[in-house]
Design a protein around this motif. Sequence first.
Motif, PDB file in Angstrom:
ATOM      1  N   GLY B 119       4.560 -42.108   2.679  1.00 33.37           N
ATOM      2  CA  GLY B 119       4.642 -41.450   4.147  1.00 33.37           C
ATOM      3  C   GLY B 119       5.344 -40.073   4.286  1.00 33.37           C
ATOM      4  O   GLY B 119       4.705 -39.255   4.867  1.00 33.37           O
ATOM      5  N   PRO B 120       6.274 -39.826   3.387  1.00 31.45           N
ATOM      6  CA  PRO B 120       6.761 -38.406   3.241  1.00 31.45           C
ATOM      7  C   PRO B 120       5.569 -37.356   2.984  1.00 31.45           C
ATOM      8  O   PRO B 120       5.855 -36.395   3.528  1.00 31.45           O
ATOM      9  CB  PRO B 120       8.090 -38.353   2.453  1.00 31.45           C
ATOM     10  CG  PRO B 120       8.192 -39.992   2.355  1.00 31.45           C
ATOM     11  CD  PRO B 120       7.046 -40.690   2.553  1.00 31.45           C
ATOM     12  N   LEU B 121       4.852 -37.808   2.135  1.00 35.05           N
ATOM     13  CA  LEU B 121       4.042 -37.044   1.544  1.00 35.05           C
ATOM     14  C   LEU B 121       2.906 -36.562   2.545  1.00 35.05           C
ATOM     15  O   LEU B 121       2.717 -35.400   2.813  1.00 35.05           O
ATOM     16  CB  LEU B 121       3.284 -37.589   0.283  1.00 35.05           C
ATOM     17  CG  LEU B 121       4.154 -37.882  -0.812  1.00 35.05           C
ATOM     18  CD1 LEU B 121       3.379 -38.614  -1.857  1.00 35.05           C
ATOM     19  CD2 LEU B 121       4.553 -36.597  -1.706  1.00 35.05           C
ATOM     20  N   THR B 129      -2.359 -37.916  -2.155  1.00 39.36           N
ATOM     21  CA  THR B 129      -0.829 -38.590  -2.120  1.00 39.36           C
ATOM     22  C   THR B 129      -1.269 -39.745  -3.054  1.00 39.36           C
ATOM     23  O   THR B 129      -0.059 -39.860  -3.695  1.00 39.36           O
ATOM     24  CB  THR B 129      -0.841 -39.157  -0.789  1.00 39.36           C
ATOM     25  OG1 THR B 129      -1.976 -39.673  -0.022  1.00 39.36           O
ATOM     26  CG2 THR B 129      -0.336 -38.184   0.273  1.00 39.36           C
ATOM     27  N   SER B 130      -2.103 -40.578  -3.488  1.00 43.96           N
ATOM     28  CA  SER B 130      -1.963 -41.720  -4.158  1.00 43.96           C
ATOM     29  C   SER B 130      -1.708 -41.367  -5.464  1.00 43.96           C
ATOM     30  O   SER B 130      -1.035 -42.161  -6.107  1.00 43.96           O
ATOM     31  CB  SER B 130      -3.300 -42.577  -3.749  1.00 43.96           C
ATOM     32  OG  SER B 130      -4.443 -41.787  -4.159  1.00 43.96           O
ATOM     33  N   ALA B 131      -2.344 -40.116  -6.134  1.00 43.79           N
ATOM     34  CA  ALA B 131      -1.732 -39.768  -7.176  1.00 43.79           C
ATOM     35  C   ALA B 131      -0.229 -39.499  -7.538  1.00 43.79           C
ATOM     36  O   ALA B 131       0.350 -39.910  -8.311  1.00 43.79           O
ATOM     37  CB  ALA B 131      -2.589 -38.653  -7.991  1.00 43.79           C
ATOM     38  N   ILE B 168      12.401 -38.351  -4.276  1.00 43.18           N
ATOM     39  CA  ILE B 168      11.855 -37.481  -5.165  1.00 43.18           C
ATOM     40  C   ILE B 168      10.485 -37.042  -5.130  1.00 43.18           C
ATOM     41  O   ILE B 168       9.915 -36.097  -5.688  1.00 43.18           O
ATOM     42  CB  ILE B 168      12.150 -37.827  -6.862  1.00 43.18           C
ATOM     43  CG1 ILE B 168      11.387 -38.932  -7.042  1.00 43.18           C
ATOM     44  CG2 ILE B 168      13.535 -37.905  -7.096  1.00 43.18           C
ATOM     45  CD1 ILE B 168      11.260 -39.292  -8.569  1.00 43.18           C
ATOM     46  N   ALA B 169       9.439 -37.937  -4.345  1.00 46.94           N
ATOM     47  CA  ALA B 169       8.106 -37.565  -4.552  1.00 46.94           C
ATOM     48  C   ALA B 169       7.653 -36.279  -3.923  1.00 46.94           C
ATOM     49  O   ALA B 169       6.892 -35.457  -4.086  1.00 46.94           O
ATOM     50  CB  ALA B 169       7.425 -38.683  -3.500  1.00 46.94           C
ATOM     51  N   LEU B 170       8.790 -35.854  -2.758  1.00 43.06           N
ATOM     52  CA  LEU B 170       8.392 -34.406  -2.170  1.00 43.06           C
ATOM     53  C   LEU B 170       8.809 -33.068  -3.002  1.00 43.06           C
ATOM     54  O   LEU B 170       8.844 -32.184  -2.835  1.00 43.06           O
ATOM     55  CB  LEU B 170       9.123 -34.593  -1.021  1.00 43.06           C
ATOM     56  CG  LEU B 170       8.386 -34.949   0.363  1.00 43.06           C
ATOM     57  CD1 LEU B 170       9.015 -35.302   1.465  1.00 43.06           C
ATOM     58  CD2 LEU B 170       7.046 -34.250   0.562  1.00 43.06           C
TER      59      LEU B 170
END
Lengths: 283, 267
Positions: B119-121, B129-131, B168-170
């Motif tokens: 979502g945030p990505l 995004t999936s990677a 942390i994804a972002l």
Amino acid sequence: MRDARSRVRRPIGLRLWLSGGWITLLIIGAVLAPLIAPHDPLYQDLFAGRMPPVWVDGADPNFLLGTDSLGRDVLSRILYGARLALTVALVAGTLTCLIGATLGLIAGYYRGWVDMVISRLVDIWMAFPPVLFAILLIAVLGTGLTSIIIAIVVIDWTRFARVVRAEAMTQGTMDYVASAQVVGRTKAGTMFAEILPNVLPTIVALLTLEMGIAVIVEAILSFVNLSISTDAPTWGGMIAEGRTSVHQAWWVLVFPLITLFLTVLSFSQLGEGLKDYFDPVLR
Amino acid sequence: MSGMIYEIRDLRLSFPDMAHKPVFGAAPQIEVLKGLSFDVPKGEVLGIVGGSGSGKSTLGRAMIRLLEPDSGTIRFEGTDITHADEPALRPLRRRFQMIFQDPMSSLNPRRRVGGIIAGPLRLQGVQDTSAKVLEALDMVGLPRSFAARYPHELSGGQRQRVGIARAIALRPDFILADEIVSGLDVSSQAQVLNLLEELVRELGLTLAFISHDLSVIRRLCSRIIVMYRGEIVENAPTAQVFDAPQADYTRELLQAIPLPDPDQIWA
Ligand SMILES: Nc1ncnc2c1ncn2[C@@H]1O[C@H](COP(=O)(O)OP(=O)(O)O)[C@@H](O)[C@H]1O
Ligand SMILES: [Mg+2]
């Protein structure tokens, strides 16, 4: 890593099968009524009046569920009556849901003055006794399909607004809503993408319940002759007629009554069943 | 550049006190943050400690601008964000993230783990995004297959890892962690803290870690801010807070910690 929490495929419950089955059957019957109805629902044959259903002595195998006092085929009239009942259910239910749920969602999530205005309106609205409200509306609007639908929408949107507002308010305090804000989702985006999916099962349950209510209201209005003014067959009208001759021809009353009962029951059970089925969290 | 992620000066914030609202007119205000000033240097792990209701969460939420302060200034990497509106904040939002206390309510129950992290990505326009989602799952030590699960299918510790993965994804510069282990059992607490320590080191994060538990803070943080009733009563390096506390309230807190090692009693 597999543990007890891994996905369990939920069986579709019996009540979902039964209620969904009945509604599907009814929809097929209503849509195909001109093709499958054994007789013209309006055709009167005074010499074939009050024929009993086929399994009773002295029946005519042409009339599966018998005929009424004017010799009209009960089965055909029920099938054609289903068209009106389901039209009202679908249109009135959907409109009521759209208006009520939208207002409830906005009030519950945005809060503040919007909520104040909508909630006041709901309070004032609900102060009117609904039956009086309905009759008043029909008196002003005149009878007819559109009037019934308008009456139902005008009276019942508050049910959606109230329930959906409460639900949206609860969801709005959850941290996943704050977390959407943290990553920069807009307020409206959050309402649609985060809150709505969580309120949807409730909305679906309310919607099918409302469809059942719409069927009853239509039947009641037909019963007191405030529904559509032509002599098109309606379940409520059939029940009203059947009531007068229940001792001579019980089937004229009983079959539309059973159909009405099963339909209303199925709509409410369908909603509950769907709500459970679509809930990923086993409550 | 000052090398500071946050510079906070005389921060004040109050809530309307609905319990004492007169029938007509506005509710009186309760001041929850009473003029706080402190800096957060880049790369620091800052512990914010204090009793329940001392204003820790309010401070944290003001720092990432989930709340708007009444007065004072909050500078994030030199930019004044004290009263910035949402559109102005949006580009900054990928740079400060938050991990929430309750990992159940902070994960949308109707989304799968993969969607929650993605979502945030997506919102911030990140490609591929999936990677990135799988990468984030690897980093928090969750199997990749968990992307297809719903939050209720995970344990508390696993859910909190998902919350960390989302934050942390972002690849933010700053993360606020608000009581993120208080809902977990002791062994998951230790695992989540280890993970957080590791990530801070690997990603060069600046972290503000809110807790009411000094023993947790001691392990993780290089500097400690002690809050008491909306004010900062102590702001010092960890060792100094434990060895030579300045404020009475800090001494009280220290006395309330159970001794970590029972053998010490006899030493
Ligand atoms: N949204 C709010 N409205 C009114 N009062 C609030 C709100 N949020 C927090 N408070 C009050 O502010 C004070 C500090 O709360 P909080 O920051 O959550 O403390 P902590 O996280 O240190 O336990 C508490 O007294 C709380 O009741
Ligand atoms: Mg708190």
